[in-house]
Design an enzyme around this catalytic site. Structure first.
Site, short mmCIF file in Angstrom:
data_model
loop_
_atom_site.label_atom_id
_atom_site.label_comp_id
_atom_site.label_asym_id
_atom_site.label_seq_id
_atom_site.Cartn_x
_atom_site.Cartn_y
_atom_site.Cartn_z
N SER A 144 -53.69 133.63 75.63
CA SER A 144 -54.70 133.81 74.58
C SER A 144 -54.15 134.87 73.63
CB SER A 144 -55.99 134.33 75.20
OG SER A 144 -56.82 134.90 74.21
N TYR A 157 -60.79 140.28 80.37
CA TYR A 157 -60.10 139.01 80.05
C TYR A 157 -58.74 139.31 79.42
CZ TYR A 157 -59.30 134.51 77.58
OH TYR A 157 -58.77 133.34 77.09
N1 LIG Z 1 -61.45 128.16 74.15
C1 LIG Z 1 -60.89 129.25 73.61
O1 LIG Z 1 -61.38 129.79 72.60
C2 LIG Z 1 -59.63 129.81 74.22
C3 LIG Z 1 -58.90 130.74 73.46
C4 LIG Z 1 -57.73 131.29 73.99
C5 LIG Z 1 -57.31 130.90 75.25
N2 LIG Z 1 -58.03 129.99 75.97
C6 LIG Z 1 -57.54 129.63 77.30
O2 LIG Z 1 -57.43 128.23 77.39
C7 LIG Z 1 -57.56 127.83 78.76
C8 LIG Z 1 -58.51 126.66 78.86
O3 LIG Z 1 -59.80 127.09 78.47
P1 LIG Z 1 -60.89 126.15 77.77
O4 LIG Z 1 -61.27 126.83 76.52
O5 LIG Z 1 -60.47 124.75 77.74
O6 LIG Z 1 -62.12 126.38 78.79
P2 LIG Z 1 -63.03 125.40 79.63
O7 LIG Z 1 -63.44 124.23 78.82
O8 LIG Z 1 -64.10 126.26 80.22
O9 LIG Z 1 -62.06 124.92 80.78
C9 LIG Z 1 -61.65 125.78 81.79
C10 LIG Z 1 -61.09 124.96 82.93
O10 LIG Z 1 -60.67 125.86 83.96
C11 LIG Z 1 -61.15 125.37 85.20
N3 LIG Z 1 -61.34 126.45 86.16
C12 LIG Z 1 -62.08 127.58 86.02
N4 LIG Z 1 -62.04 128.29 87.15
C13 LIG Z 1 -61.24 127.60 88.01
C14 LIG Z 1 -60.82 127.83 89.34
N5 LIG Z 1 -61.21 128.90 90.04
N6 LIG Z 1 -60.01 126.92 89.93
C15 LIG Z 1 -59.63 125.81 89.25
N7 LIG Z 1 -59.98 125.55 87.99
C16 LIG Z 1 -60.79 126.44 87.39
C17 LIG Z 1 -62.47 124.67 84.86
O11 LIG Z 1 -62.77 123.67 85.81
P3 LIG Z 1 -63.81 123.75 87.01
O12 LIG Z 1 -64.97 124.58 86.56
O13 LIG Z 1 -64.15 122.32 87.28
O14 LIG Z 1 -63.06 124.36 88.14
C18 LIG Z 1 -62.11 124.00 83.54
O15 LIG Z 1 -61.49 122.77 83.76
C19 LIG Z 1 -58.02 129.08 79.52
O16 LIG Z 1 -56.93 129.66 80.19
C20 LIG Z 1 -58.50 130.01 78.42
O17 LIG Z 1 -58.40 131.37 78.77
C21 LIG Z 1 -59.17 129.43 75.48
#
Ligand SMILES: NC(=O)c1ccc[n+]([C@@H]2O[C@H](COP(=O)([O-])OP(=O)(O)OC[C@H]3O[C@@H](n4cnc5c(N)ncnc54)[C@H](OP(=O)(O)O)[C@@H]3O)[C@@H](O)[C@H]2O)c1
Length: 269
Positions: A144, A157
């Site tokens: 991120s 975070y």
């Molecule tokens: N969206 C943003 O603005 C943003 C910005 C910068 C970076 N990111 C990064 O991008 C990545 C993806 O995030 P996203 O935005 O797509 O979020 P999201 O839609 O909430 O997806 C997160 C995923 O992580 C899985 N997860 C969470 N805890 C877990 C665990 N203990 N074991 C296995 N899987 C787990 C969730 O699945 P389950 O709940 O089914 O386990 C879900 O599939 C993350 O690393 C996040 O930090 C996101």
């Protein structure tokens, strides 16, 4: 992009049940690959397996909590039993927070951030690495922009993503000789499901999205850019122009960048 570039590759995507990971799975399925979809919600993963198969790729779902080392080992073992190799590991699963440090009543938030965002990728990498070395594979980590620079309301975070960067910057050097590449991805805001699940000051999900999603990157675009960077084995990708400019400015005007970060959180875009 050339559709043969990932042909017959075995690709593990953690956090594939929603948001960026889900979109990565669906888009990568267009490249005639075998995708291994990892998360805790098996029902959601099974739906995405079907979508990937409809696009002509092989796909399996492996229910895994990445905070549990044993489950990560089993996930890697199951991948090898099913597909015989691992070409690409995408450490995407993550959780976030939305709380000012002084408001926080429940310090377990900090441990949760580290367990999912730092230890999870470490465990998956540890067990996948011997197989990745066999094929000069690729490790892709979704960090991120907060992993490069601090942002208010994201202290734990940001710390977990800084830890992730430090670990993989070191590992990259250690394994360079094996031909395994490490790509770090630094998105800004993406309109995924993560923000309403963000942990608040009481350690519970805040339950609402505080961002203006019309002004931020979609998971579709984010996944497209990650796939391109993976294909090129890029060292790192800072996704937004704002992020790129901010990081350059940080060298000369760090206090100004702090103000930009504060404003971004207050405006929610
Ligand atoms: N969206 C943003 O603005 C943003 C910005 C910068 C970076 N990111 C990064 O991008 C990545 C993806 O995030 P996203 O935005 O797509 O979020 P999201 O839609 O909430 O997806 C997160 C995923 O992580 C899985 N997860 C969470 N805890 C877990 C665990 N203990 N074991 C296995 N899987 C787990 C969730 O699945 P389950 O709940 O089914 O386990 C879900 O599939 C993350 O690393 C996040 O930090 C996101």
């Amino acid at each position: 992009m050339n559709k043969n570039i990932f042909q017959n590759k075995v690709i593990i995507i953690t956090g594939a049940s929603s948001g960026i990971g889900r979109e990565l799975a669906i888009q990568l399925a267009e490249y005639n690959v075998s995708v291994v979809l990892v998360a805790r919600n098996k029902e959601k993963l099974d739906e995405i397996v079907l979508l990937c198969k409809q696009k002509g790729s092989k796909a399996i779902a492996i229910k895994t909590d990445i905070t549990d080392e044993e489950q990560c080992k089993n996930m890697i073992d199951s991948t090898i039993i099913k597909f015989g190799k691992i070409d690409i590991l995408i450490n995407n699963a993550g959780i976030t927070m939305w709380a000012y440090f002084e408001e926080i009543k429940d310090f377990s938030i900090s441990k949760k951030m580290m367990d999912v965002n730092y230890y999870g990728p470490l465990y998956c990498t540890k067990y996948a690495l011997p197989y990745l070395k066999n094929v000069k594979g690729r490790i892709v980590n979704i960090s991120s922009i907060t992993g490069k620079t601090g942002v208010p309301t994201r202290s734990f975070y940001s710390a977990s993503k800084h830890a992730l960067n430090g670990f993989f910057d070191s590992l990259r050097i250690e394994i360079a000789i094996s031909g395994v590449s490490v790509t770090m991805i630094y998105p800004g805001f993406v309109s995924s499901g993560i923000h309403s699940k963000a942990l608040g000051p009481d350690g519970k999900p805040i339950g609402k999205n505080l961002l203006d999603y019309s002004k931020v990157m979609t998971p579709q675009k984010c996944a497209r850019l990650i796939i391109k960077a993976t294909a090129k084995r890029k060292r790192e990708l800072v996704m937004t122009l704002k992020g790129k400019i901010g990081l350059l400015l940080k060298f000369i005007l760090p206090n100004f960048v702090d103000k930009l970060a504060k404003k971004a959180i207050e405006k929610g875009k």
